[in-house]
Design an enzyme around this catalytic site. Sequence first.
Site, PDB file in Angstrom:
ATOM      1  N   LYS A  13       0.992  78.071   6.843  1.00 38.35           N
ATOM      2  CA  LYS A  13       0.458  77.165   7.883  1.00 38.35           C
ATOM      3  C   LYS A  13      -0.871  76.560   7.435  1.00 38.35           C
ATOM      4  O   LYS A  13      -1.088  75.362   7.541  1.00 38.35           O
ATOM      5  CB  LYS A  13       0.205  77.923   9.203  1.00 38.35           C
ATOM      6  CG  LYS A  13       1.424  78.572   9.802  1.00 38.35           C
ATOM      7  CD  LYS A  13       1.091  79.289  11.106  1.00 38.35           C
ATOM      8  CE  LYS A  13       0.141  80.455  10.968  1.00 38.35           C
ATOM      9  NZ  LYS A  13       0.646  81.593  10.172  1.00 38.35           N
ATOM     10  N   ARG A  88      -0.455  81.000  20.034  1.00 34.02           N
ATOM     11  CA  ARG A  88       0.221  82.143  19.445  1.00 34.02           C
ATOM     12  C   ARG A  88       0.947  82.976  20.482  1.00 34.02           C
ATOM     13  O   ARG A  88       1.600  83.963  20.145  1.00 34.02           O
ATOM     14  CB  ARG A  88      -0.834  83.016  18.798  1.00 34.02           C
ATOM     15  CG  ARG A  88      -0.694  83.094  17.310  1.00 34.02           C
ATOM     16  CD  ARG A  88      -1.695  84.119  16.865  1.00 34.02           C
ATOM     17  NE  ARG A  88      -1.487  84.520  15.531  1.00 34.02           N
ATOM     18  CZ  ARG A  88      -2.087  83.944  14.494  1.00 34.02           C
ATOM     19  NH1 ARG A  88      -2.875  82.905  14.653  1.00 34.02           N
ATOM     20  NH2 ARG A  88      -1.875  84.408  13.292  1.00 34.02           N
ATOM     21  N   ARG A 127      -2.700  86.680  -1.991  1.00 32.69           N
ATOM     22  CA  ARG A 127      -3.598  85.643  -1.484  1.00 32.69           C
ATOM     23  C   ARG A 127      -5.061  86.009  -1.736  1.00 32.69           C
ATOM     24  O   ARG A 127      -5.467  87.153  -1.554  1.00 32.69           O
ATOM     25  CB  ARG A 127      -3.387  85.445   0.018  1.00 32.69           C
ATOM     26  CG  ARG A 127      -4.454  84.492   0.585  1.00 32.69           C
ATOM     27  CD  ARG A 127      -4.126  83.989   1.941  1.00 32.69           C
ATOM     28  NE  ARG A 127      -3.927  85.056   2.907  1.00 32.69           N
ATOM     29  CZ  ARG A 127      -3.551  84.839   4.150  1.00 32.69           C
ATOM     30  NH1 ARG A 127      -3.297  83.612   4.558  1.00 32.69           N
ATOM     31  NH2 ARG A 127      -3.392  85.852   4.973  1.00 32.69           N
ATOM     32  N   ARG A 160      -8.365  89.212   2.104  1.00 30.52           N
ATOM     33  CA  ARG A 160      -8.696  89.398   3.521  1.00 30.52           C
ATOM     34  C   ARG A 160      -8.424  90.838   3.947  1.00 30.52           C
ATOM     35  O   ARG A 160      -7.437  91.432   3.535  1.00 30.52           O
ATOM     36  CB  ARG A 160      -7.856  88.436   4.381  1.00 30.52           C
ATOM     37  CG  ARG A 160      -8.548  87.119   4.601  1.00 30.52           C
ATOM     38  CD  ARG A 160      -7.640  86.072   5.195  1.00 30.52           C
ATOM     39  NE  ARG A 160      -6.814  86.511   6.321  1.00 30.52           N
ATOM     40  CZ  ARG A 160      -6.025  85.702   6.992  1.00 30.52           C
ATOM     41  NH1 ARG A 160      -5.964  84.413   6.690  1.00 30.52           N
ATOM     42  NH2 ARG A 160      -5.284  86.152   7.983  1.00 30.52           N
ATOM     43  N   ARG A 171       1.266  92.728  11.647  1.00 29.46           N
ATOM     44  CA  ARG A 171       1.137  91.317  12.030  1.00 29.46           C
ATOM     45  C   ARG A 171       2.516  90.659  12.163  1.00 29.46           C
ATOM     46  O   ARG A 171       2.718  89.813  13.038  1.00 29.46           O
ATOM     47  CB  ARG A 171       0.287  90.566  10.999  1.00 29.46           C
ATOM     48  CG  ARG A 171      -1.198  90.887  11.136  1.00 29.46           C
ATOM     49  CD  ARG A 171      -1.982  90.509   9.902  1.00 29.46           C
ATOM     50  NE  ARG A 171      -2.009  89.082   9.638  1.00 29.46           N
ATOM     51  CZ  ARG A 171      -2.326  88.554   8.458  1.00 29.46           C
ATOM     52  NH1 ARG A 171      -2.639  89.335   7.441  1.00 29.46           N
ATOM     53  NH2 ARG A 171      -2.348  87.261   8.299  1.00 29.46           N
TER      54      ARG A 171
END
Length: 214
Positions: A13, A88, A127, A160, A171
């Site tokens: 996203k 969300r 990431r 992160r 998540r």
Amino acid sequence: MKIIMLGAPGAGKGTQAKKIAEKYSIPHISTGDIFRANIKNGTELGKKAKEYMDQGLLVPDELVVDLVVDRVGQPDAANGYVLDGFPRTIPQAEALDKALEALGEKVDYAINVEVPDENIINRMSGRRACVACGATYHLVHIPPKTEGICDKCGKELILRDDDKPETVKKRLDVYHDQTQPLIDYYTNKGILKEVDGTVDMEIVFKNITDILGE
Ligand code: AP5
Ligand code: MG
């Protein structure tokens, strides 16, 4: 043009929202980035948000909705925006619709970037994000020119806190439970567009611009 990006954590996203924002000259509004900036600056909002984010849980609606409604009312958002990570939950979507309705406005597109759960864990562990400007990289797919350093601003890249595999699994559960129902919500409004998020990011972007137009 008012655009919502939907998709699981790690679907891409943010990657696509940044490209959309640049091409169409509209702001990229990421609630995750807003919270991370608040955490970094040690604000009260940041302290509250961190408790939830570190566990892979959603920040309560009441901490998110006013913030976004205020942000989309700023002058730079007058010609549209791309919302990344909001809404969300169904109550967040309803609150956004209500706020826009009061202004005689509406969301134009909800773009769902589809990536199966199996691909997500691998993406997240690779990431790396810039602490300063928010640019994202992937150790294998989109590596920075110098390891650990942001190409754009020269600052440090980090993993992160919520990208550890066990938190990513949580998540994903939260996504399926609370966010996936938005696909039906926007389908019923006739504005849902699906794109395959498993292909190369430039192809994903091409498919999105085919939907949005030049
Ligand atoms: P947020 O920051 O929004 O995280 P998220 O939704 O979990 O999504 P991510 O940012 O992890 O993934 P992304 O889809 O943006 O993927 P990206 O482009 O980086 O939210 C974090 C937390 O904040 C939440 O858990 C919650 O606690 C809280 N929060 C935020 N908003 C909230 C709200 N509205 N309500 C309540 N709580 C809220 O890509 C991922 C990786 O894949 C990158 O390394 C990238 O380089 C790579 N990649 C991207 N595209 C491709 C491709 N096509 N091929 C290969 N690799 C790719
Ligand atoms: Mg993101």
